[in-house]
Motif scaffolding. Sequence first.
Motif, mmCIF file in Angstrom:
data_model
loop_
_atom_site.group_PDB
_atom_site.id
_atom_site.type_symbol
_atom_site.label_atom_id
_atom_site.label_comp_id
_atom_site.label_asym_id
_atom_site.label_seq_id
_atom_site.Cartn_x
_atom_site.Cartn_y
_atom_site.Cartn_z
ATOM 1 N N GLN A 1 31.015 23.926 31.074
ATOM 2 C CA GLN A 1 31.529 24.241 32.417
ATOM 3 C C GLN A 1 31.095 25.649 32.816
ATOM 4 O OE1 GLN A 1 35.826 25.216 33.527
ATOM 5 N NE2 GLN A 1 35.676 23.104 34.303
ATOM 6 N N ILE A 2 30.486 25.748 34.002
ATOM 7 C CA ILE A 2 30.093 27.030 34.588
ATOM 8 C C ILE A 2 31.127 27.383 35.649
ATOM 9 C CG2 ILE A 2 28.268 28.289 35.768
ATOM 10 C CD1 ILE A 2 26.313 26.135 34.769
ATOM 11 N N ARG A 3 31.687 28.571 35.568
ATOM 12 C CA ARG A 3 32.777 28.960 36.458
ATOM 13 C C ARG A 3 32.402 30.238 37.217
ATOM 14 N NH1 ARG A 3 37.874 27.007 34.057
ATOM 15 N NH2 ARG A 3 38.935 28.765 35.044
ATOM 16 N N ALA A 4 32.627 30.213 38.514
ATOM 17 C CA ALA A 4 32.493 31.412 39.348
ATOM 18 C C ALA A 4 33.807 31.574 40.105
ATOM 19 C CB ALA A 4 31.330 31.269 40.319
ATOM 20 N N GLU A 5 34.461 32.715 39.922
ATOM 21 C CA GLU A 5 35.790 32.931 40.491
ATOM 22 C C GLU A 5 35.811 34.242 41.266
ATOM 23 O OE1 GLU A 5 38.669 30.950 37.164
ATOM 24 O OE2 GLU A 5 37.461 32.665 36.521
ATOM 25 N N ALA A 6 36.388 34.192 42.454
ATOM 26 C CA ALA A 6 36.501 35.384 43.302
ATOM 27 C C ALA A 6 37.964 35.584 43.671
ATOM 28 C CB ALA A 6 35.657 35.234 44.561
ATOM 29 N N PHE A 7 38.511 36.718 43.262
ATOM 30 C CA PHE A 7 39.878 37.075 43.614
ATOM 31 C C PHE A 7 39.834 37.979 44.852
ATOM 32 C CE2 PHE A 7 39.558 36.414 39.048
ATOM 33 C CZ PHE A 7 40.518 35.431 38.848
ATOM 34 N N ASN A 8 40.693 37.698 45.812
ATOM 35 C CA ASN A 8 40.626 38.318 47.140
ATOM 36 C C ASN A 8 39.242 38.054 47.736
ATOM 37 O OD1 ASN A 8 41.193 39.734 49.470
ATOM 38 N ND2 ASN A 8 41.110 41.749 48.526
ATOM 39 N N PHE A 9 38.936 36.775 47.859
ATOM 40 C CA PHE A 9 37.619 36.314 48.286
ATOM 41 C C PHE A 9 37.199 36.929 49.625
ATOM 42 C CE2 PHE A 9 35.042 33.084 50.556
ATOM 43 C CZ PHE A 9 33.954 33.038 49.696
ATOM 44 N N ALA A 10 38.137 37.068 50.573
ATOM 45 C CA ALA A 10 37.820 37.617 51.892
ATOM 46 C C ALA A 10 37.750 39.140 51.896
ATOM 47 C CB ALA A 10 38.854 37.145 52.911
ATOM 48 N N ASN B 1 40.654 45.191 46.362
ATOM 49 C CA ASN B 1 39.257 44.887 46.634
ATOM 50 C C ASN B 1 38.853 43.579 45.944
ATOM 51 O OD1 ASN B 1 39.654 46.779 44.316
ATOM 52 N ND2 ASN B 1 37.589 46.093 43.859
ATOM 53 N N ARG B 2 37.792 42.960 46.463
ATOM 54 C CA ARG B 2 37.323 41.691 45.910
ATOM 55 C C ARG B 2 36.846 41.869 44.475
ATOM 56 N NH1 ARG B 2 33.001 40.881 48.892
ATOM 57 N NH2 ARG B 2 34.032 39.743 50.578
ATOM 58 N N THR B 3 37.217 40.910 43.625
ATOM 59 C CA THR B 3 36.775 40.906 42.233
ATOM 60 C C THR B 3 36.145 39.551 41.932
ATOM 61 O OG1 THR B 3 38.574 42.397 41.580
ATOM 62 C CG2 THR B 3 37.474 41.172 39.831
ATOM 63 N N VAL B 4 34.925 39.574 41.403
ATOM 64 C CA VAL B 4 34.195 38.346 41.094
ATOM 65 C C VAL B 4 33.904 38.308 39.600
ATOM 66 C CG1 VAL B 4 32.120 36.989 41.540
ATOM 67 C CG2 VAL B 4 33.156 38.314 43.386
ATOM 68 N N GLN B 5 34.105 37.149 39.002
ATOM 69 C CA GLN B 5 33.790 36.999 37.585
ATOM 70 C C GLN B 5 33.103 35.656 37.347
ATOM 71 O OE1 GLN B 5 37.633 37.320 35.675
ATOM 72 N NE2 GLN B 5 37.996 35.118 35.778
ATOM 73 N N MET B 6 32.240 35.631 36.331
ATOM 74 C CA MET B 6 31.520 34.426 35.936
ATOM 75 C C MET B 6 31.874 34.108 34.487
ATOM 76 S SD MET B 6 29.565 33.765 38.645
ATOM 77 C CE MET B 6 28.218 32.731 38.035
ATOM 78 N N ALA B 7 31.876 32.812 34.171
ATOM 79 C CA ALA B 7 32.238 32.426 32.808
ATOM 80 C C ALA B 7 31.595 31.098 32.446
ATOM 81 C CB ALA B 7 33.752 32.332 32.671
ATOM 82 N N LEU B 8 31.454 30.883 31.142
ATOM 83 C CA LEU B 8 31.002 29.604 30.597
ATOM 84 C C LEU B 8 32.067 29.088 29.644
ATOM 85 C CD1 LEU B 8 27.244 30.302 29.690
ATOM 86 C CD2 LEU B 8 28.110 28.897 31.568
ATOM 87 N N LYS B 9 32.372 27.793 29.738
ATOM 88 C CA LYS B 9 33.338 27.182 28.833
ATOM 89 C C LYS B 9 32.702 25.941 28.214
ATOM 90 C CE LYS B 9 37.684 26.947 29.631
ATOM 91 N NZ LYS B 9 39.020 26.628 30.206
ATOM 92 N N LEU B 10 32.852 25.832 26.926
ATOM 93 C CA LEU B 10 32.292 24.702 26.202
ATOM 94 C C LEU B 10 33.446 23.846 25.693
ATOM 95 C CD1 LEU B 10 29.757 23.328 25.063
ATOM 96 C CD2 LEU B 10 30.074 24.710 22.985
ATOM 97 N N TYR B 11 33.447 22.577 26.078
ATOM 98 C CA TYR B 11 34.466 21.626 25.643
ATOM 99 C C TYR B 11 33.867 20.680 24.613
ATOM 100 C CZ TYR B 11 36.984 23.039 29.905
ATOM 101 O OH TYR B 11 37.610 23.752 30.882
ATOM 102 N N TRP B 12 34.642 20.418 23.545
ATOM 103 C CA TRP B 12 34.178 19.451 22.559
ATOM 104 C C TRP B 12 35.363 18.742 21.931
ATOM 105 C CZ3 TRP B 12 34.460 24.629 21.495
ATOM 106 C CH2 TRP B 12 35.202 25.019 20.380
#
Length: 244
Positions: free
Chosen positions: A197-206, A233-244
């Motif tokens: 799973q590839i995740r892109a998350e933005a807190f306070n997107f606007a 202020n806007r905060t953006v983070q990216m993450a990878l999650k591996l499920y098995w």
Amino acid sequence: SLQTKAEKRFAKGHMILLSHTWAKAIDDADSTQLSTTSGTGNLQDQRNLRAERSRSFQDVRQRMVLSYLYELPFGRGRRFLSGASTLTDQIVGGWQVNGILTFQAGLPLAFSNNGQNNVGLGNPGQRVTVNGANPRLDGPIEGRLNRYFDTSVFSITPNFRFGNAGRFIPNLRAPGTRNIDFSLFKTISITERWRLQIRAEAFNFANHPTWGSPGTNPGASSGYGEILSASGNRTVQMALKLYW
């Protein structure tokens, strides 16, 4: 308070949840204010306890939270491109958007009498004097940063008098909160057991600012009625999650 909630779960993993709270809190004392110098937590007149009754420091009139989850209808088993090849499905399938929208009214304001405590009855809290006019000003907050409210309504109370303002002003509040959190997920099936799973998350997107409270000391040399701070202020983070 009045608390309401509406929730709807759709097929294919879609979901929406709306929560709303309307509340009104009134008290005559607040332990969180006892250590302040504004006098809001101290009795002004020990012979008139009814005058201590006001909106609570924690009085939030309105709060609404909307959250949602939506899986895009593309790829195998979906409405569109359900017969896609493995490669095409890996590209267009498995996308999901999520969001949380929060709207909250501001807290009531308390005014400082410039640290003066000249009533002459022990050590009570002395409050400001109000001339009776409505201090609220209309318009966007961005246009009222230098004059958030009508500053002429409040004044320092003279010596040996009680101020006629309450512990908190009922019709004047600090700026509220408007916040949008948004995320975009992409799930890739590697094998029947393994998923990435590839995740892109933005807190306070606007990137909407959370304005600080205005200055509430009529005797201050600067800052009275002005909003001098902001956060969120806007905060953006990216993450990878591996499920098995």
